[in-house]
Motif scaffolding. Structure first.
Motif, mmCIF file in Angstrom:
data_model
loop_
_atom_site.group_PDB
_atom_site.id
_atom_site.type_symbol
_atom_site.label_atom_id
_atom_site.label_comp_id
_atom_site.label_asym_id
_atom_site.label_seq_id
_atom_site.Cartn_x
_atom_site.Cartn_y
_atom_site.Cartn_z
ATOM 1 N N VAL A 1 0.512 -0.913 -0.202
ATOM 2 C CA VAL A 1 0.431 0.236 0.010
ATOM 3 C C VAL A 1 0.706 1.384 -0.033
ATOM 4 O O VAL A 1 0.103 2.250 0.155
ATOM 5 C CB VAL A 1 -0.898 -0.372 0.792
ATOM 6 N N ASP A 2 2.304 0.966 -0.461
ATOM 7 C CA ASP A 2 2.915 1.839 -0.339
ATOM 8 C C ASP A 2 2.747 3.077 -1.288
ATOM 9 O O ASP A 2 3.623 3.139 -2.788
ATOM 10 C CB ASP A 2 4.553 1.704 -0.315
ATOM 11 N N VAL A 3 1.963 4.018 -1.181
ATOM 12 C CA VAL A 3 1.953 4.854 -2.378
ATOM 13 C C VAL A 3 2.876 5.514 -2.887
ATOM 14 O O VAL A 3 3.138 6.491 -4.263
ATOM 15 C CB VAL A 3 1.219 6.276 -1.634
ATOM 16 N N ALA A 4 4.222 5.482 -2.047
ATOM 17 C CA ALA A 4 5.465 6.705 -2.886
ATOM 18 C C ALA A 4 6.419 5.517 -3.550
ATOM 19 O O ALA A 4 7.048 5.732 -4.760
ATOM 20 C CB ALA A 4 6.356 6.421 -1.982
ATOM 21 N N GLN A 5 6.012 4.624 -4.009
ATOM 22 C CA GLN A 5 6.165 3.548 -5.100
ATOM 23 C C GLN A 5 5.695 3.615 -6.573
ATOM 24 O O GLN A 5 4.352 4.546 -6.777
ATOM 25 C CB GLN A 5 5.919 1.855 -4.673
ATOM 26 N N PRO A 6 6.435 4.349 -7.469
ATOM 27 C CA PRO A 6 6.156 4.149 -8.884
ATOM 28 C C PRO A 6 5.007 3.848 -9.184
ATOM 29 O O PRO A 6 4.079 5.189 -9.919
ATOM 30 C CB PRO A 6 7.458 4.105 -10.128
ATOM 31 N N GLY A 7 4.738 2.817 -9.175
ATOM 32 C CA GLY A 7 3.334 2.480 -9.746
ATOM 33 C C GLY A 7 2.034 2.431 -9.259
ATOM 34 O O GLY A 7 1.284 2.175 -9.842
ATOM 35 N N GLY B 1 6.016 -3.981 -9.081
ATOM 36 C CA GLY B 1 6.474 -2.456 -9.738
ATOM 37 C C GLY B 1 4.961 -2.024 -10.446
ATOM 38 O O GLY B 1 4.604 -1.092 -10.412
ATOM 39 N N GLU B 2 4.103 -3.433 -10.840
ATOM 40 C CA GLU B 2 2.767 -2.684 -11.522
ATOM 41 C C GLU B 2 1.575 -2.620 -10.346
ATOM 42 O O GLU B 2 1.591 -3.170 -9.274
ATOM 43 C CB GLU B 2 2.151 -3.778 -12.575
ATOM 44 N N GLY B 3 1.016 -1.635 -10.859
ATOM 45 C CA GLY B 3 -0.381 -1.384 -9.994
ATOM 46 C C GLY B 3 -1.203 -2.435 -9.912
ATOM 47 O O GLY B 3 -1.399 -3.039 -11.409
ATOM 48 N N VAL B 4 -2.261 -2.225 -8.740
ATOM 49 C CA VAL B 4 -3.089 -3.557 -8.787
ATOM 50 C C VAL B 4 -4.291 -2.634 -8.004
ATOM 51 O O VAL B 4 -4.127 -1.997 -7.610
ATOM 52 C CB VAL B 4 -2.420 -4.687 -7.913
ATOM 53 N N ILE B 5 -5.933 -2.867 -8.741
ATOM 54 C CA ILE B 5 -6.595 -1.798 -8.456
ATOM 55 C C ILE B 5 -7.586 -4.098 -7.760
ATOM 56 O O ILE B 5 -8.011 -4.422 -8.715
ATOM 57 C CB ILE B 5 -7.514 -1.189 -9.279
#
Length: 411
Positions: free
Chosen positions: A63-69, A307-311
C-alpha cells in the motif's frame, strides 16, 4: 489487444445501486485485465471474489503510495499522499506497530461502552429532523452529522469545537478538483488535533487522543503531529464511508419496501444481518482497493510484474455469483459476513466494528421512529456521487407524516 478500458466506469442510467455494466462484463469475461486511469497509467484490475481475497492477503502487494507504480485515485489523493503518511499507506512491520496502538479504541468492550452515546446522538438528530422542515435533506440533516459526532466522541473533541470539526470533515471528503484546497483543509485539521493532543496530555480524559497523548506523546515515543495524523485518518476513513452508507442504504431500502419492512420490524440480530447485506450490496468504496506489486504474482491466469499497480474491485467481488446466490438481489435475510466491503488481510478496515455499530443503531432506529419516511422526489431526480472517492447520493430529500410520534426514543 484492445486499449485498456478507462477506470472508473459509469454506472447504468436508472441502476444507481449496481456496479457499472462494463465492470460486471469484465468480471465475467476478463477477470484480471488492464485498465487506464486518469493519469494515463494502466494498472491491473482484479474483479472476482477468490482472486480479490487472495491478492488482498498476499504480502507481495504493497500500500506504499510512494512507489512509482501505485495507482492513485486522483490528483487530490496523490498530492495528499505525498504530504501525509498514515496507517493506510504503511506495510508491515510499520503498519503492524501503528495498528496495534489504535486497536484498544475499537474493541468489543469499547463499542459496547460507546453504543448508548451513539444512540443518543442518533435520537437527538432524529428529533431535530422531525422538528425541522418537511421535506428535508437526509444527507445534510442526519447522515453527515452522525459519523462526525461519533468520531468527535471517540477522539475527545470538545463540544464547543464540533462545528469546526464537522465543517473540515465535510471539506476533506468532497471530490475536489483543486488539490490545494483539500491540503489546506487537511493542514487546518492537523493543527487543531496537534493542539488537542498537547491539551489532552496535560488533562487527559477517557478518549482515544488522551490515551495516545499519555502513552506516546508524554513519553516522547510519538510527536503531536504523528498522533494528529492518526486522528485525521480516523476522521477521513470513518466519516464519509459511514455517511454514504446511511444515506445510500436508506435510499436502497426506501426503493425496496419489502426489505425496509423487514428491517423496521426486525430484532437486533436481523438488523445486524441487514447491515452486512447492505455493505455487500452497495460496496460504496467504488474507487476500490489499490495496491502495487513488490514481486511478480500470478493470479487469474495473468502475471502481475513487480512495480505494477493493482486495483481490486470489491464491488464486483461482492456480487460474484459463485459466492453469493442471486448477487444482484438485495436480501436483508442473507446470513454471514463473507463480503469484503471492509477489505481483507492485514489492511482490513480497523474501524469496521465502529461502522457496524453505528449502522446498526441508525438502521434500527430511523425507520422505527419514522415509519412513514419516504422519498420526496422521484429516484430519477437524485444525483449520485460517481466521481467522489466514496459512492453515495449527494442529497436525499425525504418526507414523512407530520403525525409521527416524536417522543418514541430508544430506552
Amino acid at each position: 489487444m484492445s486499449d485498456p478500458t478507462p477506470f472508473p466506469m459509469p454506472r447504468a442510467t436508472g441502476c444507481p445501486l449496481d456496479p457499472p455494466p462494463e465492470l460486471t462484463r469484465l468480471s465475467r469475461d476478463r477477470p484480471v485485465t488492464r485498465v487506464r486511469l486518469w493519469d494515463g497509467s494502466t494498472p491491473w484490475l482484479v474483479t472476482r471474489y477468490a482472486d480479490a481475497r487472495a491478492l488482498l492477503a498476499d504480502p507481495r502487494v504493497s500500500v506504499d503510495v510512494a512507489q512509482p507504480g501505485f495507482p492513485h485515485t486522483n490528483a487530490v489523493s496523490r498530492a495528499r499522499d505525498a504530504r501525509m503518511k498514515t496507517l493506510m499507506q504503511m506495510d508491515p512491520p510499520e503498519h503492524t506497530a501503528h495498528r496495534r496502538m489504535l486497536i484498544p479504541g475499537f474493541t468489543v468492550r469499547r463499542m459496547r461502552e460507546l453504543r448508548p452515546r451513539v444512540q443518543r446522538i442518533v435520537d437527538d438528530l432524529i428529533d431535530g429532523l422531525l422538528a425541522g422542515p418537511d421535506p428535508a435533506d437526509l444527507v445534510e440533516a442526519f447522515a453527515l452529522p452522525v459519523p462526525s459526532l461519533v468520531i468527535c466522541e471517540l477522539l475527545g473533541v470538545p463540544y464547543a469545537d464540533r462545528g469546526f470539526f464537522q465543517d473540515v470533515a465535510r471539506s476533506l471528503v468532497m471530490d475536489r478538483a483543486d488539490p490545494g484546497q483539500a491540503l489546506a483543509a487537511s493542514e487546518s485539521l492537523n493543527a487543531y488535533l496537534e493542539d488537542l493532543v498537547v491539551k489532552r496530555s496535560a488533562d487527559p480524559g477517557e478518549d482515544m487522543l488522551s490515551g495516545l497523548a499519555v502513552q506516546r506523546y508524554r513519553t516522547g515515543a510519538m510527536s503531536a503531529t504523528e498522533i494528529a495524523t492518526m486522528g485525521q485518518l480516523l476522521l477521513v476513513a470513518g466519516h464519509d464511508t459511514t455517511a454514504s452508507m446511511i444515506a445510500l442504504g436508506t435510499f436502497a431500502l426506501l426503493t425496496h419496501p419489502a426489505q425496509l419492512r423487514v428491517v423496521r420490524e426486525g430484532d437486533p440480530a436481523m438488523i445486524a444481518g441487514a447491515v452486512e447485506e447492505l455493505l455487500r450490496h452497495l460496496s460504496i468504496t467504488h474507487t476500490e482497493a489499490r495496491r502495487v506489486a513488490t514481486e511478480d504474482i500470478e493470479i487469474g491466469g495473468q502475471v502481475i510484474r513487480a512495480g505494477e499497480g493493482v486495483i481490486v474491485a470489491k464491488s464486483t467481488a461482492n456480487r460474484d455469483p459463485e459466492v453469493f446466490p442471486d448477487p444482484d438481489v438485495l436480501d436483508v435475510g442473507r446470513t454471514g459476513r463473507s463480503h469484503i466491503a471492509f477489505g481483507h488481510g492485514v489492511h482490513q478496515c480497523l474501524g469496521q466494528s465502529l461502522a457496524r455499530m453505528e449502522l446498526e443503531v441508525v438502521y434500527g432506529t430511523l425507520y422505527r421512529r419514522i415509519p412513514s419516511l419516504a422519498l420526496a422526489v422521484p429516484p430519477a431526480d437524485l444525483e449520485f456521487k460517481e466521481k467522489a472517492v466514496f459512492y453515495g447520493v449527494g442529497e436525499l430529500p425525504v418526507t414523512w407524516s407530520r403525525t409521527e410520534n416524536r417522543n418514541h426514543r430508544a430506552p
